[in-house]
Design a protein around this motif. Structure first.
Motif, PDB file in Angstrom:
ATOM      1  N   GLU A  20       7.549 -10.665   4.077  1.00 52.13           N
ATOM      2  CA  GLU A  20       7.155  -9.297   3.729  1.00 52.13           C
ATOM      3  C   GLU A  20       8.261  -8.567   2.969  1.00 52.13           C
ATOM      4  OE1 GLU A  20       4.166  -7.321   5.095  1.00 52.13           O
ATOM      5  OE2 GLU A  20       3.482  -9.384   4.807  1.00 52.13           O
ATOM      6  N   THR A  21       9.251  -9.305   2.470  1.00 50.40           N
ATOM      7  CA  THR A  21      10.421  -8.697   1.849  1.00 50.40           C
ATOM      8  C   THR A  21      10.045  -7.786   0.681  1.00 50.40           C
ATOM      9  OG1 THR A  21      11.724 -10.613   2.517  1.00 50.40           O
ATOM     10  CG2 THR A  21      12.688  -9.168   0.838  1.00 50.40           C
ATOM     11  N   ALA A  22       9.232  -8.271  -0.246  1.00 53.00           N
ATOM     12  CA  ALA A  22       8.857  -7.467  -1.419  1.00 53.00           C
ATOM     13  C   ALA A  22       8.048  -6.241  -0.997  1.00 53.00           C
ATOM     14  CB  ALA A  22       8.070  -8.315  -2.411  1.00 53.00           C
ATOM     15  N   ARG A  23       7.091  -6.428  -0.092  1.00 52.79           N
ATOM     16  CA  ARG A  23       6.271  -5.307   0.356  1.00 52.79           C
ATOM     17  C   ARG A  23       7.119  -4.274   1.077  1.00 52.79           C
ATOM     18  NH1 ARG A  23       4.669  -3.032   4.336  1.00 52.79           N
ATOM     19  NH2 ARG A  23       5.380  -4.599   5.796  1.00 52.79           N
ATOM     20  N   PHE A  24       8.056  -4.728   1.900  1.00 46.89           N
ATOM     21  CA  PHE A  24       8.931  -3.818   2.629  1.00 46.89           C
ATOM     22  C   PHE A  24       9.801  -3.012   1.657  1.00 46.89           C
ATOM     23  CE2 PHE A  24      12.898  -2.812   4.897  1.00 46.89           C
ATOM     24  CZ  PHE A  24      12.385  -2.110   5.978  1.00 46.89           C
ATOM     25  N   ALA A  25      10.322  -3.674   0.616  1.00 50.20           N
ATOM     26  CA  ALA A  25      11.149  -2.982  -0.383  1.00 50.20           C
ATOM     27  C   ALA A  25      10.323  -1.938  -1.132  1.00 50.20           C
ATOM     28  CB  ALA A  25      11.752  -3.984  -1.356  1.00 50.20           C
ATOM     29  N   GLU A  26       9.091  -2.280  -1.486  1.00 48.70           N
ATOM     30  CA  GLU A  26       8.209  -1.331  -2.175  1.00 48.70           C
ATOM     31  C   GLU A  26       7.907  -0.131  -1.282  1.00 48.70           C
ATOM     32  OE1 GLU A  26       4.718  -3.506  -3.309  1.00 48.70           O
ATOM     33  OE2 GLU A  26       5.832  -4.773  -4.709  1.00 48.70           O
ATOM     34  N   GLU A  27       7.626  -0.404  -0.021  1.00 52.71           N
ATOM     35  CA  GLU A  27       7.327   0.666   0.931  1.00 52.71           C
ATOM     36  C   GLU A  27       8.535   1.585   1.114  1.00 52.71           C
ATOM     37  OE1 GLU A  27       6.607   0.402   5.538  1.00 52.71           O
ATOM     38  OE2 GLU A  27       4.839  -0.353   4.466  1.00 52.71           O
ATOM     39  N   SER A  28       9.717   1.000   1.209  1.00 57.53           N
ATOM     40  CA  SER A  28      10.938   1.801   1.348  1.00 57.53           C
ATOM     41  C   SER A  28      11.166   2.666   0.116  1.00 57.53           C
ATOM     42  CB  SER A  28      12.151   0.897   1.570  1.00 57.53           C
ATOM     43  OG  SER A  28      12.056   0.251   2.810  1.00 57.53           O
ATOM     44  N   ALA A  29      10.945   2.107  -1.070  1.00 55.63           N
ATOM     45  CA  ALA A  29      11.112   2.873  -2.310  1.00 55.63           C
ATOM     46  C   ALA A  29      10.109   4.017  -2.377  1.00 55.63           C
ATOM     47  CB  ALA A  29      10.968   1.949  -3.514  1.00 55.63           C
ATOM     48  N   LEU A  30       8.880   3.766  -1.962  1.00 54.40           N
ATOM     49  CA  LEU A  30       7.861   4.823  -1.962  1.00 54.40           C
ATOM     50  C   LEU A  30       8.217   5.936  -0.981  1.00 54.40           C
ATOM     51  CD1 LEU A  30       4.548   2.765  -2.194  1.00 54.40           C
ATOM     52  CD2 LEU A  30       5.479   4.334  -3.918  1.00 54.40           C
ATOM     53  N   LYS A  31       8.713   5.560   0.186  1.00 53.88           N
ATOM     54  CA  LYS A  31       9.119   6.567   1.176  1.00 53.88           C
ATOM     55  C   LYS A  31      10.273   7.408   0.647  1.00 53.88           C
ATOM     56  CE  LYS A  31       7.654   4.152   5.353  1.00 53.88           C
ATOM     57  NZ  LYS A  31       8.094   3.426   6.542  1.00 53.88           N
ATOM     58  N   LYS A  32      11.217   6.756  -0.019  1.00 54.27           N
ATOM     59  CA  LYS A  32      12.351   7.480  -0.593  1.00 54.27           C
ATOM     60  C   LYS A  32      11.872   8.443  -1.671  1.00 54.27           C
ATOM     61  CE  LYS A  32      16.758   6.958  -2.892  1.00 54.27           C
ATOM     62  NZ  LYS A  32      17.585   6.161  -3.742  1.00 54.27           N
ATOM     63  N   ARG A  33      10.980   7.967  -2.532  1.00 54.92           N
ATOM     64  CA  ARG A  33      10.457   8.808  -3.609  1.00 54.92           C
ATOM     65  C   ARG A  33       9.677   9.986  -3.039  1.00 54.92           C
ATOM     66  NH1 ARG A  33      10.928  11.544  -7.741  1.00 54.92           N
ATOM     67  NH2 ARG A  33       9.212  11.575  -9.211  1.00 54.92           N
TER      68      ARG A  33
END
Length: 142
Positions: free
Chosen positions: A120-133
């Motif tokens: 889930e590494t890519a999905r987790f990174a995308e989710e973290s970036a969205l939360k930050k944004r």
């Protein structure tokens, strides 16, 4: 239940890693998806302990839980989807999601664990970036 499904073919074709470890945490089954996700070949992984993929900072907790599950025959996770960090052969960290199942011998004594694992590494990174944004949009001074 009898089926025409070839177990070897099933292990070879699924996209998720399937790893089986014995009562001593030694890896006894490692499918091609496990190689793709973690970087270790089947030959490299078989006979190794799960420390191969468990990050150093999680090992004590993992080992204690594993031992307790072997003693009691019960995993506290049941069918819950677990999300934890893992370690790739190259040393990089992964975010994985997995389920575990207890395996038992003919005397109903726990003798291993099977884990079905998804990267889930890519999905987790995308989710973290969205939360930050989202956080930045909600508070532009942050």
């Amino acid at each position: 239940m009898k089926t025409n499904v070839d177990l070897y073919e099933l292990l070879e074709c699924v996209g998720d890693a399937i790893i089986v470890s014995d009562a001593n945490e030694k890896i006894v089954l490692w499918n091609p998806a496990a190689t793709r996700i973690f970087g270790y070949s089947e030959v490299e992984a078989l006979g190794q302990t799960l420390d191969l993929i468990v990050p150093e900072r999680q090992r004590q907790r993992h080992n204690e839980g594993y031992s307790k599950s072997m003693e009691t025959g019960i995993t506290r996770y049941g069918t819950a989807l677990l999300k934890v960090p893992a370690k790739h052969k190259d040393g990089s960290m992964l975010s994985i999601a997995f389920t575990v199942g207890m395996l038992f011998n003919e005397n109903h004594k726990a003798n291993g664990v099977v884990a079905i694992i998804r990267d889930e590494t890519a999905r987790f990174a995308e989710e973290s970036a969205l939360k930050k944004r989202l956080s930045e949009l909600e508070d532009p001074t942050a």
